[in-house]
Design a protein around this motif. Structure first.
Motif, PDB file in Angstrom:
ATOM      1  N   ALA A 125      56.593  62.920  34.028  1.00 47.71           N
ATOM      2  CA  ALA A 125      55.698  61.773  33.853  1.00 47.71           C
ATOM      3  C   ALA A 125      54.569  62.051  32.874  1.00 47.71           C
ATOM      4  N   LYS A 126      54.086  63.291  32.822  1.00 47.44           N
ATOM      5  CA  LYS A 126      52.951  63.616  31.943  1.00 47.44           C
ATOM      6  C   LYS A 126      53.287  63.423  30.464  1.00 47.44           C
ATOM      7  N   PHE A 127      54.562  63.395  30.123  1.00 51.31           N
ATOM      8  CA  PHE A 127      54.970  63.230  28.732  1.00 51.31           C
ATOM      9  C   PHE A 127      54.905  61.763  28.269  1.00 51.31           C
TER      10      PHE A 127
ATOM     11  N   TRP B  97      57.992  78.209  18.050  1.00 55.48           N
ATOM     12  CA  TRP B  97      59.064  78.697  18.920  1.00 55.48           C
ATOM     13  C   TRP B  97      59.728  77.563  19.694  1.00 55.48           C
ATOM     14  N   LEU B  98      58.987  76.527  20.040  1.00 53.84           N
ATOM     15  CA  LEU B  98      59.622  75.366  20.679  1.00 53.84           C
ATOM     16  C   LEU B  98      60.653  74.756  19.739  1.00 53.84           C
ATOM     17  N   GLY B  99      60.338  74.716  18.449  1.00 55.19           N
ATOM     18  CA  GLY B  99      61.271  74.182  17.462  1.00 55.19           C
ATOM     19  C   GLY B  99      62.501  75.043  17.255  1.00 55.19           C
ATOM     20  N   LYS B 100      62.458  76.306  17.698  1.00 56.72           N
ATOM     21  CA  LYS B 100      63.605  77.204  17.543  1.00 56.72           C
ATOM     22  C   LYS B 100      64.638  77.059  18.662  1.00 56.72           C
ATOM     23  N   PHE B 101      64.277  76.384  19.758  1.00 56.62           N
ATOM     24  CA  PHE B 101      65.261  76.109  20.814  1.00 56.62           C
ATOM     25  C   PHE B 101      66.320  75.169  20.242  1.00 56.62           C
ATOM     26  N   ASN B 102      67.527  75.212  20.782  1.00 58.00           N
ATOM     27  CA  ASN B 102      68.573  74.268  20.389  1.00 58.00           C
ATOM     28  C   ASN B 102      68.352  72.986  21.203  1.00 58.00           C
ATOM     29  N   LEU B 103      67.393  72.191  20.749  1.00 56.86           N
ATOM     30  CA  LEU B 103      67.002  70.992  21.478  1.00 56.86           C
ATOM     31  C   LEU B 103      68.072  69.909  21.413  1.00 56.86           C
ATOM     32  N   THR B 104      68.780  69.808  20.291  1.00 57.39           N
ATOM     33  CA  THR B 104      69.859  68.835  20.167  1.00 57.39           C
ATOM     34  C   THR B 104      70.965  69.145  21.171  1.00 57.39           C
TER      35      THR B 104
ATOM     36  N   ALA C  61      54.471  72.379  26.004  1.00 61.03           N
ATOM     37  CA  ALA C  61      55.778  71.969  26.510  1.00 61.03           C
ATOM     38  C   ALA C  61      56.220  70.692  25.824  1.00 61.03           C
ATOM     39  N   LEU C  62      57.524  70.481  25.831  1.00 59.46           N
ATOM     40  CA  LEU C  62      58.072  69.221  25.347  1.00 59.46           C
ATOM     41  C   LEU C  62      59.167  68.780  26.303  1.00 59.46           C
ATOM     42  N   LEU C  63      59.507  67.497  26.228  1.00 58.47           N
ATOM     43  CA  LEU C  63      60.504  66.926  27.127  1.00 58.47           C
ATOM     44  C   LEU C  63      61.709  66.461  26.327  1.00 58.47           C
ATOM     45  N   VAL C  64      62.882  66.945  26.710  1.00 58.03           N
ATOM     46  CA  VAL C  64      64.134  66.613  26.038  1.00 58.03           C
ATOM     47  C   VAL C  64      64.954  65.716  26.958  1.00 58.03           C
ATOM     48  N   ALA C  65      65.440  64.618  26.404  1.00 57.27           N
ATOM     49  CA  ALA C  65      66.323  63.685  27.118  1.00 57.27           C
ATOM     50  C   ALA C  65      65.698  63.170  28.417  1.00 57.27           C
ATOM     51  N   ASP C  66      64.387  63.013  28.430  1.00 56.52           N
ATOM     52  CA  ASP C  66      63.649  62.526  29.601  1.00 56.52           C
ATOM     53  C   ASP C  66      63.939  63.342  30.862  1.00 56.52           C
ATOM     54  N   ARG C  67      64.387  64.587  30.685  1.00 58.33           N
ATOM     55  CA  ARG C  67      64.766  65.385  31.853  1.00 58.33           C
ATOM     56  C   ARG C  67      64.409  66.856  31.745  1.00 58.33           C
TER      57      ARG C  67
ATOM     58  N   LYS D 175      54.458  64.897  18.907  1.00 58.28           N
ATOM     59  CA  LYS D 175      55.885  65.219  19.005  1.00 58.28           C
ATOM     60  C   LYS D 175      56.145  66.535  18.281  1.00 58.28           C
ATOM     61  N   ILE D 176      57.076  67.296  18.838  1.00 62.93           N
ATOM     62  CA  ILE D 176      57.567  68.516  18.204  1.00 62.93           C
ATOM     63  C   ILE D 176      59.079  68.341  18.096  1.00 62.93           C
ATOM     64  N   ALA D 177      59.592  68.450  16.888  1.00 63.42           N
ATOM     65  CA  ALA D 177      61.024  68.281  16.627  1.00 63.42           C
ATOM     66  C   ALA D 177      61.524  66.935  17.162  1.00 63.42           C
ATOM     67  N   GLY D 178      60.651  65.933  17.170  1.00 63.42           N
ATOM     68  CA  GLY D 178      61.034  64.602  17.602  1.00 63.42           C
ATOM     69  C   GLY D 178      60.910  64.348  19.095  1.00 63.42           C
ATOM     70  N   TYR D 179      60.436  65.325  19.864  1.00 56.92           N
ATOM     71  CA  TYR D 179      60.326  65.182  21.313  1.00 56.92           C
ATOM     72  C   TYR D 179      58.857  65.159  21.721  1.00 56.92           C
ATOM     73  N   PRO D 180      58.514  64.364  22.756  1.00 57.63           N
ATOM     74  CA  PRO D 180      57.120  64.300  23.195  1.00 57.63           C
ATOM     75  C   PRO D 180      56.641  65.669  23.687  1.00 57.63           C
TER      76      PRO D 180
END
Length: 170
Positions: A108-110, A157-164, A131-137, A116-121
Motif C-alpha cells: 500500500a505504501k507504494f 542496484w535495484l535497477g540490476k535486478f531482473n525486474l521484467t 524499495a520498489l514494487l513489481v507487479a503490485d506484489r 520510479k526506478i526502472a519504471g516501478y514505484p
C-alpha cells in the motif's frame, strides 16, 4: 552395625521410590505452552499466505555478482529471499525480494509514490533502505549496511535486478 547395613539397603530403595513418584506427578503447563496453544488455536491469519511464491524461485532475479562484488544468499523461505552484497570482506548492503501477498499493507505504501526506478514505484524506507514494487506484489529492497553505500548506490542496484522477469512470476 546392623542399623548401618539396614540404612545402606534402604537408601537405594527410597531413591527409586522418589523417582517413580516424581515421574508420575502431573506436569503443570508452562507459560510457553499456554502461549503456543493460544497462538495456534486462534483464528488468526497465517503469517505467510498459502499462495506466496517460494523464496528459492526469487534467486534467479537477483543481480549477478561481478566487478569485485559477491552475492551471498542468507535467507530463503516461502515468500522471501535475501542476499548480502559484499565487496572484499565487507558487507555493503542486503538485497531482498518479498512477496507482499502475505502482508498487503506492505504494498500500500507504494500507492503514494511519486518516484520510479526502472519504471516501478519506489519509496525510501528510513535513511538506509530503498524499495520498489513489481507487479503490485513483489517488493524488491536494497538496504545499506555500510555508510559508504548511498541512496544512489541502492537505486543502481535495484535497477540490476531482473525486474521484467520478476513481473512475470505468477
Amino acid at each position: 552395625m546392623n542399623t548401618h547395613r539396614w540404612r545402606r539397603a534402604i537408601a537405594p530403595l527410597l531413591l527409586i521410590l522418589f523417582v517413580i513418584i516424581g515421574g508420575c506427578a502431573a506436569n503443570q503447563p508452562s507459560r510457553f505452552d499456554q502461549a503456543q496453544q493460544e497462538s495456534t488455536g486462534s483464528k488468526a491469519t497465517p503469517a505467510v499466505a498459502k499462495d506466496a511464491t517460494q523464496g528459492a524461485s526469487f534467486n534467479k532475479f537477483f543481480p549477478q555478482p561481478g566487478n569485485g562484488f559477491t552475492r551471498v544468499y542468507t535467507q530463503e523461505k516461502k515468500g522471501f529471499s535475501e542476499a548480502k552484497l559484499n565487496k572484499g570482506d565487507k558487507t555493503l548492503a542486503l538485497l531482498s525480494i518479498n512477496d507482499t501477498s502475505s502482508n498487503p499493507e506492505a504494498a500500500a505504501k507504494f500507492k503514494q509514490s511519486t518516484k520510479k526506478i526502472a519504471g516501478y514505484p519506489s519509496v525510501l524506507q528510513g535513511s538506509t533502505a530503498t524499495a520498489l514494487l513489481v507487479a503490485d506484489r513483489y517488493q524488491v529492497k536494497v538496504m545499506s549496511k555500510d555508510a559508504a553505500f548511498t541512496e544512489t548506490d541502492r537505486e543502481t542496484w535495484l535497477g540490476k535486478f531482473n525486474l521484467t522477469g520478476l513481473s512475470q512470476v505468477k
